[in-house]
Design a protein around this motif. Structure first.
Motif, PDB file in Angstrom:
ATOM      1  N   ALA A   3      35.471 -22.111  11.148  1.00 41.91           N
ATOM      2  CA  ALA A   3      36.012 -20.979  10.398  1.00 41.91           C
ATOM      3  C   ALA A   3      34.893 -20.055   9.932  1.00 41.91           C
ATOM      4  O   ALA A   3      35.043 -18.835   9.912  1.00 41.91           O
ATOM      5  CB  ALA A   3      36.824 -21.486   9.204  1.00 41.91           C
ATOM      6  N   LYS A   4      33.758 -20.634   9.586  1.00 38.58           N
ATOM      7  CA  LYS A   4      32.628 -19.826   9.128  1.00 38.58           C
ATOM      8  C   LYS A   4      32.099 -18.946  10.258  1.00 38.58           C
ATOM      9  O   LYS A   4      31.811 -17.764  10.062  1.00 38.58           O
ATOM     10  CB  LYS A   4      31.519 -20.742   8.604  1.00 38.58           C
ATOM     11  CG  LYS A   4      30.375 -20.006   7.966  1.00 38.58           C
ATOM     12  CD  LYS A   4      29.375 -20.968   7.367  1.00 38.58           C
ATOM     13  CE  LYS A   4      28.251 -20.209   6.707  1.00 38.58           C
ATOM     14  NZ  LYS A   4      27.261 -21.093   6.114  1.00 38.58           N
ATOM     15  N   ARG A   5      32.001 -19.509  11.450  1.00 36.95           N
ATOM     16  CA  ARG A   5      31.540 -18.734  12.610  1.00 36.95           C
ATOM     17  C   ARG A   5      32.518 -17.634  12.963  1.00 36.95           C
ATOM     18  O   ARG A   5      32.124 -16.524  13.324  1.00 36.95           O
ATOM     19  CB  ARG A   5      31.349 -19.655  13.816  1.00 36.95           C
ATOM     20  CG  ARG A   5      29.941 -20.125  13.979  1.00 36.95           C
ATOM     21  CD  ARG A   5      29.825 -20.938  15.219  1.00 36.95           C
ATOM     22  NE  ARG A   5      29.032 -20.203  16.186  1.00 36.95           N
ATOM     23  CZ  ARG A   5      28.650 -20.700  17.331  1.00 36.95           C
ATOM     24  NH1 ARG A   5      29.023 -21.922  17.675  1.00 36.95           N
ATOM     25  NH2 ARG A   5      27.909 -20.003  18.134  1.00 36.95           N
ATOM     26  N   ALA A   6      33.797 -17.926  12.869  1.00 34.98           N
ATOM     27  CA  ALA A   6      34.823 -16.939  13.175  1.00 34.98           C
ATOM     28  C   ALA A   6      34.748 -15.774  12.189  1.00 34.98           C
ATOM     29  O   ALA A   6      34.855 -14.609  12.582  1.00 34.98           O
ATOM     30  CB  ALA A   6      36.204 -17.583  13.144  1.00 34.98           C
ATOM     31  N   ARG A   7      34.565 -16.082  10.907  1.00 37.85           N
ATOM     32  CA  ARG A   7      34.441 -15.025   9.902  1.00 37.85           C
ATOM     33  C   ARG A   7      33.196 -14.176  10.152  1.00 37.85           C
ATOM     34  O   ARG A   7      33.230 -12.943  10.055  1.00 37.85           O
ATOM     35  CB  ARG A   7      34.370 -15.634   8.508  1.00 37.85           C
ATOM     36  CG  ARG A   7      35.707 -16.049   7.989  1.00 37.85           C
ATOM     37  CD  ARG A   7      35.609 -16.417   6.509  1.00 37.85           C
ATOM     38  NE  ARG A   7      36.524 -17.526   6.294  1.00 37.85           N
ATOM     39  CZ  ARG A   7      36.290 -18.587   5.571  1.00 37.85           C
ATOM     40  NH1 ARG A   7      35.120 -18.703   4.950  1.00 37.85           N
ATOM     41  NH2 ARG A   7      37.177 -19.532   5.430  1.00 37.85           N
ATOM     42  N   LEU A   8      32.080 -14.810  10.489  1.00 39.44           N
ATOM     43  CA  LEU A   8      30.852 -14.065  10.786  1.00 39.44           C
ATOM     44  C   LEU A   8      31.036 -13.165  12.006  1.00 39.44           C
ATOM     45  O   LEU A   8      30.541 -12.032  12.035  1.00 39.44           O
ATOM     46  CB  LEU A   8      29.687 -15.033  11.000  1.00 39.44           C
ATOM     47  CG  LEU A   8      29.097 -15.665   9.741  1.00 39.44           C
ATOM     48  CD1 LEU A   8      28.017 -16.686  10.126  1.00 39.44           C
ATOM     49  CD2 LEU A   8      28.513 -14.610   8.830  1.00 39.44           C
ATOM     50  N   LEU A   9      31.734 -13.668  12.994  1.00 40.15           N
ATOM     51  CA  LEU A   9      31.992 -12.876  14.195  1.00 40.15           C
ATOM     52  C   LEU A   9      32.843 -11.660  13.865  1.00 40.15           C
ATOM     53  O   LEU A   9      32.551 -10.539  14.295  1.00 40.15           O
ATOM     54  CB  LEU A   9      32.673 -13.737  15.271  1.00 40.15           C
ATOM     55  CG  LEU A   9      33.016 -13.028  16.569  1.00 40.15           C
ATOM     56  CD1 LEU A   9      31.752 -12.544  17.251  1.00 40.15           C
ATOM     57  CD2 LEU A   9      33.803 -13.942  17.478  1.00 40.15           C
ATOM     58  N   ILE A  10      33.876 -11.866  13.059  1.00 39.64           N
ATOM     59  CA  ILE A  10      34.757 -10.761  12.683  1.00 39.64           C
ATOM     60  C   ILE A  10      33.994  -9.743  11.837  1.00 39.64           C
ATOM     61  O   ILE A  10      34.084  -8.530  12.056  1.00 39.64           O
ATOM     62  CB  ILE A  10      35.995 -11.295  11.928  1.00 39.64           C
ATOM     63  CG1 ILE A  10      36.885 -12.061  12.903  1.00 39.64           C
ATOM     64  CG2 ILE A  10      36.772 -10.160  11.279  1.00 39.64           C
ATOM     65  CD1 ILE A  10      38.021 -12.797  12.257  1.00 39.64           C
TER      66      ILE A  10
END
Length: 62
Positions: A3-10
């Protein structure tokens, strides 16, 4: 993907989109110039007059 990586990507995609939207655009428009024909005619008249003067001074040149 966490989830942390997804948020950073967004967040990264949003920042990249925002930065590219603020990029200044420079446009240069050049209008056509109509002076070329007039300049060409003027140069020809001057050269023609200089040639006439040269031939008058040196009749055996050619």
């Amino acid at each position: 993907m966490t989830a942390k990586r997804a948020r950073l990507l967004i967040v990264g995609l949003v920042l990249a989109g925002t930065a590219s939207a603020c990029t200044p655009t420079v446009r240069l428009q050049v209008d056509p110039i109509q002076i070329y024909a007039r300049l060409d005619a003027d140069v020809r008249v001057r050269l023609d007059q200089e040639l006439r003067d040269l031939l008058a001074e040196n009749p055996n040149l050619f």
